[in-house]
Enzyme design. Structure first.
Site, PDB file in Angstrom:
ATOM      1  N   ARG A  42       0.822  -1.209   0.000  1.00 18.84           N
ATOM      2  CA  ARG A  42       0.000   0.000   0.000  1.00 18.84           C
ATOM      3  C   ARG A  42       0.863   1.268   0.000  1.00 18.84           C
ATOM      4  O   ARG A  42       0.497   2.276  -0.617  1.00 18.84           O
ATOM      5  CB  ARG A  42      -0.938  -0.010   1.212  1.00 18.84           C
ATOM      6  N   ASP A 151     -16.413   6.419  10.663  1.00 23.32           N
ATOM      7  CA  ASP A 151     -15.251   5.651  10.232  1.00 23.32           C
ATOM      8  C   ASP A 151     -14.113   6.620   9.973  1.00 23.32           C
ATOM      9  O   ASP A 151     -14.348   7.804   9.701  1.00 23.32           O
ATOM     10  CB  ASP A 151     -15.568   4.846   8.964  1.00 23.32           C
TER      11      ASP A 151
END
Length: 287
Positions: A42, A151
Site C-alpha cells: 500500500r 469511520d
C-alpha cells in the site's frame, strides 16, 4: 515526478519502522511484522500515486503537507473493511430484546435514544441496526431513535452513503427484508432504500483523536466491533475512555466476539443478557 523508467520503490526495514510509528501516532493502529507485505504494497501504491521518487521523499511530503489530503488517502489505503449484513447477529438480538427496553425505561415517550456504530465500514452494520429496530423492536415509533455511524476511512463512508451491495454482503438477510429494503440492480448488486440511508448520520471520526470524539455525547448504545483488535493496549484504553465519555450513565458497548473490555479498562461493568454479553457504563451514584 517519477517516470515509467524508474524502478519500483523499495521499503527498507528502517522505512517500515519509521512509517508504522508515525501511522500509530496518527491513528492508534499498530502494524506488526506480520503485516509487512500489506503495508509495503500500500505504501508503494501511494508513493507512485503521488509521483514521489522514493519512500523518503514521500514521507517528508506526508509529514509536512498542510491540508492532510494525502494522509487521508493513506488511511483509506491502509484500513481493512470487510463486513456483511447481520454479522454477529446475536448482538442485534440483544439490542431489540434487552438493551433498547432498558434504555427506554429511563426515557419518556418521544425522547431521543442515540446509537453510535463505529467503524461504519461500508454501512452494513448501521443499516443492520436500523433494519433490526424497524422489524423487531415494537416500540420504535414511541421514541426518537438516532443512528450515528463513523469511520476513519472517507472512501467507505462514501460507499455506505451510496448503499450498493454485493450478493455476498446481503446473503444473511431474510428474503422478506431483502425485498422490503433493497432493489436488485441489473448487475446483480442490491441498492438499499433511500429511507434507510437517510436514517443514518455518517461522519468521519478517528477514535484516537480527542477532537473527533468529544462531539459525541449522550450516546445510549455503542457498537464498536472488530476495531480494537487493530490497536495496541494504550490505544485500546484511550478508545475505551472516549466511549465511556460519549455514553450516558447506564449506556452499553458491544464489542466483537474476540474482544474483551475487561482486559482493556475497568471503567465498564459486564452485563450478561440472554442473547449476549455487553459492557455497561455504571449509573451515576453506582446504582
Amino acid at each position: 515526478m517519477r517516470t515509467a523508467a524508474l524502478e519500483t520503490p523499495v521499503i527498507t526495514d528502517a522505512d517500515f519502522q519509521k512509517f508504522r510509528e508515525f501511522f500509530y501516532r496518527k491513528t492508534g493502529i499498530q502494524f506488526d511484522d506480520s503485516k509487512r507485505y500489506f503495508v509495503d504494497k500500500r505504501l508503494i501504491e501511494r508513493i507512485e500515486a503521488t509521483g514521489s521518487d522514493n519512500f523518503r521523499q514521500y514521507f517528508v511530503g506526508l509529514r509536512f503537507e498542510s491540508k492532510g489530503e494525502e494522509m487521508q488517502a493513506l488511511v483509506n489505503a491502509m484500513t481493512v473493511n470487510e463486513t456483511y449484513f447481520f454479522r454477529e447477529q446475536y448482538q442485534f438480538e440483544c439490542l431489540v430484546n434487552s438493551m433498547m427496553d432498558e434504555v427506554a425505561s429511563r426515557r419518556r415517550a418521544g425522547q431521543r435514544i442515540r446509537i453510535w456504530s463505529i467503524p461504519s465500514s461500508t454501512g452494513e452494520e448501521p443499516y443492520s441496526i436500523a433494519i433490526y429496530l424497524l422489524e423487531r423492536w415494537p416500540r420504535i415509533n414511541d421514541y426518537d431513535v438516532e443512528i450515528l455511524s463513523s469511520d476513519i476511512d472517507t472512501q467507505v463512508l462514501q460507499s455506505a452513503q451510496r448503499g450498493l451491495y454485493t450478493p455476498r454482503s446481503v446473503a444473511n438477510l431474510p428474503k422478506p427484508y431483502l425485498a422490503k429494503y433493497f432493489t436488485e440492480q441489473k448487475d446483480g448488486q442490491w441498492l438499499i432504500s433511500r429511507d434507510l440511508v437517510d436514517a443514518v448520520e455518517f461522519s468521519r471520526v478517528n477514535l484516537s483523536e480527542v477532537n473527533d470524539t468529544r462531539k459525541f455525547r449522550d450516546i445510549d448504545i455503542i457498537f464498536c466491533r472488530n476495531l480494537l483488535i487493530y490497536f495496541d493496549d494504550l490505544s485500546r484504553r484511550m478508545a475505551a475512555e472516549a466511549m465511556f465519555d460519549a455514553l450516558r450513565p447506564g449506556g452499553f458497548v458491544c464489542l466483537g466476539h474476540s474482544e474483551s473490555m475487561s482486559r482493556i479498562s475497568s471503567l465498564f461493568a459486564v452485563r450478561r443478557f440472554p442473547d449476549a454479553m455487553v459492557y455497561q457504563k455504571p449509573m451515576e451514584g453506582g446504582a
